[in-house]
Design an enzyme around this catalytic site. Structure first.
Site, PDB file in Angstrom:
ATOM      1  N   PRO A  10    -110.549  43.208   2.422  1.00  0.00           N
ATOM      2  CA  PRO A  10    -109.991  44.512   2.753  1.00  0.00           C
ATOM      3  C   PRO A  10    -111.003  45.547   3.214  1.00  0.00           C
ATOM      4  CG  PRO A  10    -109.820  44.082   0.393  1.00  0.00           C
ATOM      5  CD  PRO A  10    -110.209  42.796   1.053  1.00  0.00           C
ATOM      6  N   ASN A  11    -110.587  46.310   4.207  1.00  0.00           N
ATOM      7  CA  ASN A  11    -111.320  47.450   4.778  1.00  0.00           C
ATOM      8  C   ASN A  11    -112.511  47.058   5.650  1.00  0.00           C
ATOM      9  OD1 ASN A  11    -109.704  49.573   3.525  1.00  0.00           O
ATOM     10  ND2 ASN A  11    -110.558  48.831   1.602  1.00  0.00           N
ATOM     11  N   ARG A  18    -116.506  52.968   9.092  1.00  0.00           N
ATOM     12  CA  ARG A  18    -116.272  53.180   7.676  1.00  0.00           C
ATOM     13  C   ARG A  18    -117.605  53.427   6.974  1.00  0.00           C
ATOM     14  NH1 ARG A  18    -115.540  48.298   3.397  1.00  0.00           N
ATOM     15  NH2 ARG A  18    -115.027  49.604   1.622  1.00  0.00           N
ATOM     16  N   TYR A  23    -122.506  51.073   5.019  1.00  0.00           N
ATOM     17  CA  TYR A  23    -122.217  49.741   5.554  1.00  0.00           C
ATOM     18  C   TYR A  23    -122.810  49.464   6.941  1.00  0.00           C
ATOM     19  CZ  TYR A  23    -118.949  49.726   1.665  1.00  0.00           C
ATOM     20  OH  TYR A  23    -118.401  49.785   0.410  1.00  0.00           O
ATOM     21  N   ASN A  75    -117.008  37.811   2.114  1.00  0.00           N
ATOM     22  CA  ASN A  75    -117.168  39.172   1.592  1.00  0.00           C
ATOM     23  C   ASN A  75    -115.790  39.630   1.111  1.00  0.00           C
ATOM     24  OD1 ASN A  75    -117.484  41.853   1.018  1.00  0.00           O
ATOM     25  ND2 ASN A  75    -118.737  42.319   2.813  1.00  0.00           N
ATOM     26  N   ALA A  78    -113.403  45.110  -1.970  1.00  0.00           N
ATOM     27  CA  ALA A  78    -113.094  45.603  -3.318  1.00  0.00           C
ATOM     28  C   ALA A  78    -112.418  44.551  -4.203  1.00  0.00           C
ATOM     29  CB  ALA A  78    -112.228  46.859  -3.231  1.00  0.00           C
ATOM     30  N   GLU A  99    -120.789  34.318  -1.797  1.00  0.00           N
ATOM     31  CA  GLU A  99    -120.291  35.703  -1.769  1.00  0.00           C
ATOM     32  C   GLU A  99    -121.342  36.602  -1.130  1.00  0.00           C
ATOM     33  OE1 GLU A  99    -118.512  37.230  -5.516  1.00  0.00           O
ATOM     34  OE2 GLU A  99    -119.769  38.981  -5.198  1.00  0.00           O
ATOM     35  N   HIS A 101    -122.260  40.728   0.171  1.00  0.00           N
ATOM     36  CA  HIS A 101    -121.955  42.159   0.252  1.00  0.00           C
ATOM     37  C   HIS A 101    -122.999  42.824   1.122  1.00  0.00           C
ATOM     38  CE1 HIS A 101    -118.970  41.674  -2.817  1.00  0.00           C
ATOM     39  NE2 HIS A 101    -119.842  40.942  -3.481  1.00  0.00           N
ATOM     40  N   ARG A 108    -124.674  50.870  -7.057  1.00  0.00           N
ATOM     41  CA  ARG A 108    -123.690  51.891  -6.679  1.00  0.00           C
ATOM     42  C   ARG A 108    -122.863  52.330  -7.900  1.00  0.00           C
ATOM     43  NH1 ARG A 108    -120.546  49.883  -1.576  1.00  0.00           N
ATOM     44  NH2 ARG A 108    -119.873  52.071  -1.666  1.00  0.00           N
TER      45      ARG A 108
HETATM   46  C1  DQA Z   1    -118.583  45.480  -0.169  1.00  0.00           C
HETATM   47  C2  DQA Z   1    -118.809  46.197  -1.516  1.00  0.00           C
HETATM   48  C3  DQA Z   1    -117.487  46.468  -2.217  1.00  0.00           C
HETATM   49  O1  DQA Z   1    -117.721  47.150  -3.442  1.00  0.00           O
HETATM   50  C4  DQA Z   1    -116.599  47.347  -1.348  1.00  0.00           C
HETATM   51  O2  DQA Z   1    -115.352  47.534  -1.974  1.00  0.00           O
HETATM   52  C5  DQA Z   1    -116.439  46.805   0.019  1.00  0.00           C
HETATM   53  C6  DQA Z   1    -117.611  46.249   0.703  1.00  0.00           C
HETATM   54  C7  DQA Z   1    -119.912  45.321   0.615  1.00  0.00           C
HETATM   55  O3  DQA Z   1    -119.912  44.563   1.579  1.00  0.00           O
HETATM   56  O4  DQA Z   1    -120.918  45.962   0.296  1.00  0.00           O
HETATM   57  O5  DQA Z   1    -115.370  46.888   0.612  1.00  0.00           O
HETATM   58  O6  DQA Z   1    -118.066  44.186  -0.416  1.00  0.00           O
END
Ligand code: DQA
Length: 146
Positions: A10-11, A18, A23, A75, A78, A99, A101, A108
């Site tokens: 998501p996102n 964003r 990011y 990735n 959240a 995984e 990020h 954070r």
């Molecule tokens: C993320 C870190 C997560 O906490 C966040 O919700 C994201 C992006 C990262 O790539 O740093 O959406 O996965």
């Protein structure tokens, strides 16, 4: 040829606009293109998929079984911090998952420090921006060799 799924949750479709200070300014399309090109150099076929929906991501992880993927770079956004359903999907597929990020989730907000998905992955890479995705591909390659 080894076949890898690059999965973003998501996102992450909004990468580039964003929170660029957190990011980075690359879009998801350019990040995906870079990882695909890196895969080509290494002789790996990389397919890309992104969704904002938990169930769709679960279905995609299940699909890696019948489509004979060798690994997943994931990735979870959240979902990382609370989705037992995605954790179970990763555990269910019996294919190595790394995984990733972009940000350093441990540096954070406290709620980001915990990953419920990492324990069922072969590795977690964080805080290295888009380079982390390439490193994840390398981890999958090394894992396949060993
Ligand atoms: C993320 C870190 C997560 O906490 C966040 O919700 C994201 C992006 C990262 O790539 O740093 O959406 O996965």
């Amino acid at each position: 040829m080894m076949k890898i799924l690059l999965l973003n949750g998501p996102n992450l479709n909004l990468l580039g606009r964003r929170e660029p200070d957190v990011y980075g300014s690359d879009t998801l399309a350019s990040l995906e293109a870079e990882v695909v090109a890196y895969g080509e150099q290494k002789g790996v076929k990389v397919d890309c998929f992104q969704s904002n929906h938990e169930g769709v991501l679960i279905d995609k992880l299940h699909e890696t079984l019948c489509l004979h993927y060798d690994g997943v770079v994931y990735n979870p956004g959240a979902h990382t911090h609370y989705s037992y359903a995605l954790r179970d999907a990763v555990a269910a597929i019996d294919i190595p998952v790394v995984e990733v990020h972009l940000s350093d989730i441990e540096a954070r907000e406290p709620f980001r420090a915990l990953s419920v998905i990492a324990p069922v992955c072969i590795a977690q890479i964080k805080g290295k921006g888009k380079e982390g995705y390439k490193e994840a591909l390398d981890v999958l390659l090394e894992n396949a060799d060993s």
